[in-house]
Design a protein around this motif. Structure first.
Motif, short mmCIF file in Angstrom:
data_model
loop_
_atom_site.label_atom_id
_atom_site.label_comp_id
_atom_site.label_asym_id
_atom_site.label_seq_id
_atom_site.Cartn_x
_atom_site.Cartn_y
_atom_site.Cartn_z
N ARG A 164 79.04 9.35 1.64
CA ARG A 164 79.41 9.44 0.23
C ARG A 164 78.65 8.39 -0.58
N PRO A 165 77.86 8.81 -1.57
CA PRO A 165 77.13 7.84 -2.40
C PRO A 165 78.08 6.95 -3.20
N ASP A 166 77.69 5.73 -3.42
CA ASP A 166 78.50 4.78 -4.20
C ASP A 166 77.91 4.69 -5.60
N ASP A 167 77.97 5.83 -6.33
CA ASP A 167 77.37 5.87 -7.66
C ASP A 167 78.39 6.11 -8.77
N GLY A 168 79.68 6.07 -8.43
CA GLY A 168 80.72 6.25 -9.43
C GLY A 168 81.10 7.69 -9.69
N ASN A 169 80.37 8.65 -9.13
CA ASN A 169 80.70 10.07 -9.30
C ASN A 169 81.78 10.47 -8.30
N ARG A 170 82.47 11.57 -8.60
CA ARG A 170 83.49 12.07 -7.68
C ARG A 170 82.84 13.02 -6.69
N TYR A 171 83.16 12.83 -5.41
CA TYR A 171 82.65 13.68 -4.34
C TYR A 171 83.83 14.28 -3.59
N TYR A 172 83.66 15.50 -3.11
CA TYR A 172 84.72 16.24 -2.46
C TYR A 172 84.45 16.38 -0.96
N ASP A 173 85.55 16.41 -0.20
CA ASP A 173 85.46 16.68 1.23
C ASP A 173 85.46 18.20 1.43
N LEU A 174 85.31 18.62 2.68
CA LEU A 174 85.26 20.05 2.98
C LEU A 174 86.56 20.75 2.59
N LEU A 175 86.44 22.01 2.18
CA LEU A 175 87.60 22.82 1.84
C LEU A 175 88.22 23.35 3.14
N PHE A 176 89.50 23.06 3.32
CA PHE A 176 90.22 23.38 4.55
C PHE A 176 90.76 24.81 4.54
N TYR A 177 90.67 25.49 5.69
CA TYR A 177 91.31 26.79 5.90
C TYR A 177 92.30 26.67 7.05
N ARG A 178 93.36 27.47 7.01
CA ARG A 178 94.32 27.48 8.11
C ARG A 178 93.67 28.09 9.35
N ALA A 179 93.99 27.51 10.50
CA ALA A 179 93.52 28.05 11.78
C ALA A 179 94.69 27.98 12.75
N THR A 180 95.16 29.14 13.19
CA THR A 180 96.27 29.20 14.13
C THR A 180 95.85 29.99 15.36
N GLN A 181 96.34 29.56 16.51
CA GLN A 181 95.99 30.23 17.76
C GLN A 181 97.18 31.04 18.26
N SER A 182 96.89 32.25 18.67
CA SER A 182 97.88 33.12 19.27
C SER A 182 97.25 33.73 20.52
N GLY A 183 97.54 33.16 21.66
CA GLY A 183 96.90 33.61 22.90
C GLY A 183 95.43 33.28 22.87
N ASN A 184 94.58 34.29 23.07
CA ASN A 184 93.12 34.09 23.03
C ASN A 184 92.52 34.46 21.69
N VAL A 185 93.32 34.44 20.64
CA VAL A 185 92.85 34.77 19.31
C VAL A 185 93.13 33.58 18.37
N VAL A 186 92.11 33.20 17.62
CA VAL A 186 92.27 32.19 16.58
C VAL A 186 92.18 32.91 15.24
N ILE A 187 93.19 32.75 14.42
CA ILE A 187 93.23 33.39 13.11
C ILE A 187 92.92 32.35 12.06
N ILE A 188 91.84 32.57 11.29
CA ILE A 188 91.52 31.69 10.17
C ILE A 188 91.86 32.43 8.89
N SER A 189 92.45 31.71 7.95
CA SER A 189 92.89 32.37 6.71
C SER A 189 93.03 31.35 5.61
N ASN A 190 93.14 31.88 4.40
CA ASN A 190 93.39 31.05 3.23
C ASN A 190 94.38 31.78 2.34
#
Length: 144
Positions: free
Chosen positions: A118-144
């Motif tokens: 993150r640059p130290d220049d006084g501007n606002r910087y954002y982290d990655l946008l998170f999505y839900r990830a849940t596991q059900s057996g051998n399946v991972v479901i990603i959603s928003n």
């Protein structure tokens, strides 16, 4: 007693906030649901801790998603760089356990979603946008 409850209800209504100051102005939060079958060779890397995969299917986020097995759960993040409007160079690439934006070279950790340089220049910087990830057996479901 009637006035007491009126005041309490009024106080509750006024205390609710619609503060959107943490919302990323560059990325829309699109609704989607996608299933990753861990038995498929395409997602085989997710069987091991710390091996991320890029899911670039149509309808998955803005520019796809990165999914990583943390050992105790799965994490999923938007693949478009969160610090500018999506364009021809904003789809990030995987570099080990990080995602790198080819526009500015910003690096993000796929375990935490935090920007590492993150640059130290006084501007606002954002982290990655998170999505839900849940596991059900051998399946991972990603959603928003």
């Amino acid at each position: 007693m009637k006035h007491f409850w009126t005041i309490v209800i009024l106080a509750l209504i006024l205390s609710c906030s619609s503060d959107t100051s943490n919302r990323n102005p560059y990325l829309q939060e699109v609704r989607f649901r996608f299933e990753l079958n861990l038995n498929l060779p395409l997602y085989n890397n997710l069987q091991n801790i710390g091996n991320p995969v890029y899911v670039g299917n149509n309808g998955v986020g803005t520019r796809g998603a990165f999914v990583i097995n943390t050992g105790s759960s799965f994490m999923a993040w938007e693949a478009s760089c969160p610090n500018h409007v999506p364009n021809e160079c904003s789809t990030m690439t995987i570099d080990g356990q990080n995602a790198v934006c080819s526009c500015e070279g910003y690096t993000y950790n796929l375990f935490t979603g935090q920007q590492l340089d993150r640059p130290d220049d006084g501007n606002r910087y954002y982290d990655l946008l998170f999505y839900r990830a849940t596991q059900s057996g051998n399946v991972v479901i990603i959603s928003n």
